[in-house]
Scaffold this motif. Sequence first.
Motif, PDB file in Angstrom:
ATOM      1  N   ARG A   1       0.796  -1.164   0.032  1.00 22.33           N
ATOM      2  CA  ARG A   1      -0.056  -0.116   0.124  1.00 22.33           C
ATOM      3  C   ARG A   1       0.968   1.294  -0.004  1.00 22.33           C
ATOM      4  O   ARG A   1       0.503   2.217   0.701  1.00 22.33           O
ATOM      5  CB  ARG A   1      -0.992   0.015   1.224  1.00 22.33           C
ATOM      6  CG  ARG A   1      -1.956  -1.094   1.306  1.00 22.33           C
ATOM      7  CD  ARG A   1      -2.766  -1.023   2.736  1.00 22.33           C
ATOM      8  NE  ARG A   1      -2.016  -1.501   3.603  1.00 22.33           N
ATOM      9  CZ  ARG A   1      -1.897  -2.726   4.014  1.00 22.33           C
ATOM     10  NH1 ARG A   1      -2.355  -3.626   3.545  1.00 22.33           N
ATOM     11  NH2 ARG A   1      -1.083  -2.912   5.180  1.00 22.33           N
ATOM     12  N   PRO A   2       2.115   1.202  -0.923  1.00 26.54           N
ATOM     13  CA  PRO A   2       2.583   2.633  -0.857  1.00 26.54           C
ATOM     14  C   PRO A   2       2.008   3.818  -1.228  1.00 26.54           C
ATOM     15  O   PRO A   2       0.976   3.687  -1.959  1.00 26.54           O
ATOM     16  CB  PRO A   2       3.891   2.172  -2.065  1.00 26.54           C
ATOM     17  CG  PRO A   2       3.086   1.385  -2.950  1.00 26.54           C
ATOM     18  CD  PRO A   2       2.087   0.713  -1.972  1.00 26.54           C
ATOM     19  N   GLU A   3       2.100   4.870  -0.700  1.00 25.54           N
ATOM     20  CA  GLU A   3       1.356   5.867  -1.050  1.00 25.54           C
ATOM     21  C   GLU A   3       2.187   7.066  -1.530  1.00 25.54           C
ATOM     22  O   GLU A   3       1.719   7.961  -2.353  1.00 25.54           O
ATOM     23  CB  GLU A   3       0.604   6.621   0.428  1.00 25.54           C
ATOM     24  CG  GLU A   3      -0.811   5.614   0.593  1.00 25.54           C
ATOM     25  CD  GLU A   3      -1.556   5.485  -0.275  1.00 25.54           C
ATOM     26  OE1 GLU A   3      -1.713   6.268  -1.294  1.00 25.54           O
ATOM     27  OE2 GLU A   3      -2.478   4.781  -0.175  1.00 25.54           O
TER      28      GLU A   3
ATOM     29  N   PRO B   1       4.563   8.993  -4.041  1.00 27.07           N
ATOM     30  CA  PRO B   1       4.887   8.600  -5.499  1.00 27.07           C
ATOM     31  C   PRO B   1       6.246   8.390  -5.729  1.00 27.07           C
ATOM     32  O   PRO B   1       6.774   7.529  -6.562  1.00 27.07           O
ATOM     33  CB  PRO B   1       4.727  10.156  -6.408  1.00 27.07           C
ATOM     34  CG  PRO B   1       3.487  10.680  -5.406  1.00 27.07           C
ATOM     35  CD  PRO B   1       3.785  10.283  -4.141  1.00 27.07           C
TER      36      PRO B   1
ATOM     37  N   THR C   1       8.246   6.269  -3.649  1.00 25.87           N
ATOM     38  CA  THR C   1       7.873   4.827  -3.107  1.00 25.87           C
ATOM     39  C   THR C   1       7.262   4.087  -4.206  1.00 25.87           C
ATOM     40  O   THR C   1       7.966   2.902  -4.486  1.00 25.87           O
ATOM     41  CB  THR C   1       7.262   4.836  -1.909  1.00 25.87           C
ATOM     42  OG1 THR C   1       7.507   5.794  -0.907  1.00 25.87           O
ATOM     43  CG2 THR C   1       7.405   3.378  -1.348  1.00 25.87           C
ATOM     44  N   LYS C   2       6.270   4.583  -4.671  1.00 26.87           N
ATOM     45  CA  LYS C   2       5.797   3.740  -5.855  1.00 26.87           C
ATOM     46  C   LYS C   2       6.617   3.693  -6.935  1.00 26.87           C
ATOM     47  O   LYS C   2       6.564   2.625  -7.557  1.00 26.87           O
ATOM     48  CB  LYS C   2       4.294   4.511  -6.484  1.00 26.87           C
ATOM     49  CG  LYS C   2       3.302   4.437  -5.340  1.00 26.87           C
ATOM     50  CD  LYS C   2       1.920   5.076  -5.761  1.00 26.87           C
ATOM     51  CE  LYS C   2       0.952   5.114  -4.621  1.00 26.87           C
ATOM     52  NZ  LYS C   2      -0.031   5.855  -5.071  1.00 26.87           N
TER      53      LYS C   2
ATOM     54  N   LEU D   1       9.129   1.126  -6.123  1.00 26.66           N
ATOM     55  CA  LEU D   1       8.701  -0.240  -6.413  1.00 26.66           C
ATOM     56  C   LEU D   1       8.497  -0.627  -7.928  1.00 26.66           C
ATOM     57  O   LEU D   1       8.576  -1.877  -8.228  1.00 26.66           O
ATOM     58  CB  LEU D   1       7.434  -0.450  -5.461  1.00 26.66           C
ATOM     59  CG  LEU D   1       7.714  -0.558  -4.268  1.00 26.66           C
ATOM     60  CD1 LEU D   1       6.167  -0.304  -3.347  1.00 26.66           C
ATOM     61  CD2 LEU D   1       8.378  -1.643  -3.766  1.00 26.66           C
ATOM     62  N   HIS D   2       7.988   0.338  -8.781  1.00 27.17           N
ATOM     63  CA  HIS D   2       7.901  -0.179 -10.157  1.00 27.17           C
ATOM     64  C   HIS D   2       9.082  -0.207 -10.976  1.00 27.17           C
ATOM     65  O   HIS D   2       9.183  -0.604 -11.951  1.00 27.17           O
ATOM     66  CB  HIS D   2       7.140   1.163 -10.628  1.00 27.17           C
ATOM     67  CG  HIS D   2       5.837   0.983 -10.634  1.00 27.17           C
ATOM     68  ND1 HIS D   2       5.106   2.126 -10.020  1.00 27.17           N
ATOM     69  CD2 HIS D   2       4.811  -0.143 -10.070  1.00 27.17           C
ATOM     70  CE1 HIS D   2       3.848   1.652  -9.758  1.00 27.17           C
ATOM     71  NE2 HIS D   2       3.863   0.440  -9.942  1.00 27.17           N
TER      72      HIS D   2
END
Length: 333
Positions: A246-248, A250, A252-253, A256-257
Motif C-alpha cells: 500500500r505505498p502512497e 509517488p 515509493t511507488k 517499487l515500479h
Amino acid sequence: MEKILEVENLHVTFSTYGGTVKAVRGVNFYLNKGETLAIVGESGCGKSVTSNAIMRLIPDPPGKISNGRILFKGQDLTRIGEKRMRSIRGVDISMIFQDPMTALNPTLTIGTQLMEGLRDHYKVSAQEAKKKALEMMTLVGIPNPEERLKQYPHQFSGGMRQRIVIAIALICEPELLIADEPTTALDVTIQAQILELFEKIQEATGVSIILITHDLGVVAKIADRIAVMYAGKIIETGTKRDIFYRPEHPYTKGLLHSVPRLDVKGDLIPINGTPPDLFSPPKGCAFTARCPFAMEVCDKVYPKESKLTDTHRVDCWLQDERAEQLMATTALK
Ligand code: SF4
C-alpha cells in the motif's frame, strides 16, 4: 514495545568551498527493541549520513550534526563527550560496513581482529577472549574456527570475510547493530546466506538492527519496518506490508515500479530526472520536479506528515485532507 532508539529532527550539514550541503534535513524515526528497520533510498539521499550520525562518525569539520536528538535508551548521543561515545561505539552500538575487505586489516590475523574489541572494552583474559572468538565464528558459520582464527583476511572468500566482519561487530554483544549496505559487495547466492545469517543472529541474540540499503530485495527479506528516504528526509514509513502493498508516496511507488518483482506483471518504469541539489534544496517537496502528480503547492510548502494508520505515515500533499480542493484550484504540472 520498548523503543531502543529515537531520532528526532536530525539535521546534518557539510561545509564545502561551494557552500553548505544539507545532507540530512529533519529526520525522525524510532527503532523498537529486537526489530529490523530498513532505511531505503537512492545514493546521496542521506541514509548513510544518518547512520554515521548515530555512531557519531561524522567528520567535524567539514560535517556537523547541526540540530536534533539521537536518543539511545533515553540518552542523547549528540550531547555526550567523545570518551563516553567511545565506550558505547562497538560495545552497545556496532556497525557493519559495505566492503568486508576494507573493513578488515590485511596485516592482522582474524583472531587478533576478533579479540581486539573485546580486550579493549572488557578486562578479559586471552583465554576467555579466544573462547568468545571461537563461539562467534561458530555463530556466523565459519567452519574449522580454531584453525581459521590464525589466518589472514586474504585467505577468506568475500562471503566469509563478511561473516568475520559480522562476528567482530557482534563480539561485544551490542544491543543495536547498524548494517550499511552489508550485502552490496557480495554475489547473489552469498547475499542470501548473509541475510539468513542476520535473521539467525537476531533470533539468537535479540539485537535490534538498522539496515541501510538501496536494494528492495534485501528489504523484502528481513525488514520489519521500512523508512524511505529522499533528499535528506524520510518521506514514508510503514511496516513491510504497508510499503510493499500500500505505498502512497509517488517516490515509493516509483521505487517499487523500477525493480523487477515476481508478483507484479508488466514493464519496469524508471523514475525520470535526478534528485535536487542539496546545496539549496527546495522549500517544498523535493520530489516535485520528478513527480507526475505535482501541484503548485508542492514546490512552495513542504507537506505535513499524514498518519494513514497506526504504522503508516507519509509526507505528501496528495494525502492532505485539502488535496482535492488543491487539485481543483491549482494547475497540475
Ligand atoms: Fe508529488 Fe506533491 Fe506528493 Fe511531492 S507532495 S510527492 S510533488 S504530489
